[in-house]
Design an enzyme around this catalytic site. Structure first.
Site, PDB file in Angstrom:
ATOM      1  N   LYS A 172       0.880  -1.175   0.000  1.00 17.17           N
ATOM      2  CA  LYS A 172       0.000   0.000   0.000  1.00 17.17           C
ATOM      3  C   LYS A 172       0.911   1.217   0.000  1.00 17.17           C
ATOM      4  CE  LYS A 172      -1.642   3.077   1.861  1.00 17.17           C
ATOM      5  NZ  LYS A 172      -1.557   4.544   1.474  1.00 17.17           N
ATOM      6  N   CYS A 231      13.696  11.079   5.937  1.00 21.32           N
ATOM      7  CA  CYS A 231      13.710  10.719   7.355  1.00 21.32           C
ATOM      8  C   CYS A 231      15.122  10.762   7.920  1.00 21.32           C
ATOM      9  CB  CYS A 231      13.101   9.336   7.560  1.00 21.32           C
ATOM     10  SG  CYS A 231      14.042   7.994   6.819  1.00 21.32           S
ATOM     11  N   SER A 275       4.992   8.832   9.555  1.00 23.44           N
ATOM     12  CA  SER A 275       5.054   9.691  10.727  1.00 23.44           C
ATOM     13  C   SER A 275       4.876   8.863  12.000  1.00 23.44           C
ATOM     14  CB  SER A 275       3.975  10.764  10.655  1.00 23.44           C
ATOM     15  OG  SER A 275       2.692  10.190  10.824  1.00 23.44           O
TER      16      SER A 275
END
Length: 498
Positions: A173, A281, A226
């Site tokens: 996904k 990140c 997140s």
């Protein structure tokens, strides 16, 4: 208007939910495509396809599974240029950076090609009288990956390559913000010989995610995004009996010691802080010079470099970085800068007013540089995920170690110094999962493991490297005896190896 559906059972299929999300061109701000958002029923169908394909794929010997990956490597290398352009057109990162995104994913596929060796278990001959012990690693079944917008090629490959190499089937996904690259990658894998249903790409939002989290046929889930969403996925997945690894936000510090090569440190900060518009990140978002003298020199050298950053379209080969992924994200980053000013940080370079001629509606922002940032400020505590660098001045080395160690995020950190004792002490003491020494973005190579600590990572096993094989397999241990004769009488004590 181009519509992007799903990839289920070895072919592209049209979305059936009637719900769509917008895919923007970050350079212009205009909608360039519509992506289907899957219903629970569509996700269930994808899982059914994966479940049906898994037994035969698991029974395929590891060498043959590796051959599919080897062929995929050949195809994706040939497709590098158009794939990078497709990635760049939806994400906004410049082409060179888009190729780097793909390449770092390829490296994990290369690692996974060693699966015949990586799946080898342990064996103990004659562990007891006529007794042998051995272990084997077996696939889990259907597993899933939920991946972010900022690396639409790399992180999907980090997830599915070791998973399918181990004999699992996979539900991907990807982010609905830039979904085209994962779809193309799935097509290339089928072209490489991957059986239908082994890799399924299902685009969607929370409805699709929740379907993965609650479906009993999905045995494991990997996530990158997140921290609030990571916590939700970890808690929900574990509550439904799944194996889960989740990687969340970051606030990566770079310590600059007084003895460091300042020019080298500045180069590192410019690249690691502003590359890909800070949407990484592993981006360095906090510079920690030790001592006022070091800080003054560092900031003085940083200011003209930040002011000189070349911001351009994602197709501009001379640009240092391009636009951010969406207008909403651009506005969020701009809001963080405004908050930093209100809270008393000194904004020494302000890139908020940057406009690119001819692309005034694009999601562009110039580099921003804050000095005199304090640990209680929002821009220090929270992940900004944009072209914003904060300078937090440390009075001494101990404070410099303490800052990243006490921050709630523990993803990556680096130190720039010429002193080996200092570097060795730092790597041992700092409470962060990945550490660089004179290396700004300490992303390990594919055969080592990647993962942060504290609220940057949830779960016991990390991404790629040996941990990925452990995560996507279960260990079975066999105790075998082949007696030459029959021993009379039952044994009522626990077996020992005397």
């Amino acid at each position: 208007m181009r519509e992007i559906g799903h990839f289920i059972g070895g072919k592209a299929v049209t979305g059936a939910s009637g719900r769509f999300g917008d895919v923007f061109d970050p350079n212009t701000g205009e909608v360039q495509a519509k992506v289907a958002l899957a219903s629970r029923a569509e996700m269930s169908q994808a899982i059914a396809n994966a479940e049906a394909a898994q037994p035969a794929w698991a029974a395929t010997n590891p060498q043959r599974r590796a051959r599919v990956l080897f062929k995929f490597l050949e195809l994706i290398q040939k497709d590098m240029e158009p794939l990078a352009r497709l990635l760049s057109s939806e994400h906004g990162k410049v082409l060179a950076d888009a190729k780097g995104d793909i390449q770092r994913g390829i490296e994990v596929v290369e690692f996974a090609c060693g699966i015949p060796h990586l799946l080898k278990g342990e064996f103990s001959d004659s562990a007891g009288p006529g007794i042998d012990l051995y272990s084997m690693r077996q696939p889990l079944g259907v597993v899933a990956g939920i991946t972010p917008f900022n690396f639409p090629a790399m992180i999907p490959m980090w997830k599915f390559a070791p998973a399918i190499a181990c004999g699992n089937t996979f539900i991907l996904k990807p982010s609905e913000r830039d979904p085209s690259v994962p779809m193309r990658i799935a097509e290339l894998l089928v072209e490489a010989g991957l059986p239908d249903g082994v890799l399924n790409v299902v685009n969607g939002d929370k409805e699709a995610v929740d379907a993965i989290l609650t479906d009993p046929r999905v045995m494991a889930i990997g996530f990158v995004g997140s921290t609030p969403i990571a916590e939700y996925i970890y808690a929900t997945g574990c509550a439904h009996g799944k194996r889960v690894q989740c990687f969340g936000g970051a606030k990566n510090h770079m310590i600059v010691m007084p003895d460091a090569d300042i020019d080298q440190a500045v180069d590192a900060l410019i690249g690691a802080g502003y590359g890909s518009a800070g949407e990484r990140c592993m981006a360095i978002s906090v510079a920690v010079p030790v001592g006022e003298k070091t800080a003054d020199i560092l900031v003085k050298k940083l200011i003209p470099r930040v002011e000189a950053l070349k911001i351009g379209t994602s197709t501009d080969p001379s640009a240092d970085y391009g636009p951010m992924v969406t207008k909403a994200h651009h506005d969020k980053v701009k809001g963080y800068v405004e908050t930093g000013v209100k809270e008393g940080a000194k904004l020494v370079v302000d890139g908020r007013g940057f406009k690119l001629q001819g692309y005034e509606n694009g999601n562009f922002m110039g580099g921003c540089l804050f000095d005199h940032v304090k640990p209680d400020m929002t821009i220090y505590k929270e992940e900004i995920f944009g072209p914003v660098l904060s300078v937090v001045r440390a009075k001494d080395y101990d404070e410099a170690v303490r800052l990243p160690s006490e921050h709630e995020y523990g993803n990556g950190v680096s130190i720039f110094t010429r002193d080996g004792d200092t570097a060795r002490d730092f790597t041992s003491r700092v409470n962060v999962g990945m550490v660089g020494v004179n290396f700004a973005i300490p992303v390990p190579l594919a055969y080592h493991t990647f993962g942060g600590w504290k609220r940057s990572g949830f779960g016991d096993l990390n991404q790629h490297g040996p941990d990925s094989i452990r995560f996507y397999t279960k260990t079975k241990t066999v105790t075998a005896r082949w007696p030459s004769g029959t021993k009379e009488g039952a044994e009522f004590v626990i077996p020992t190896m005397r």
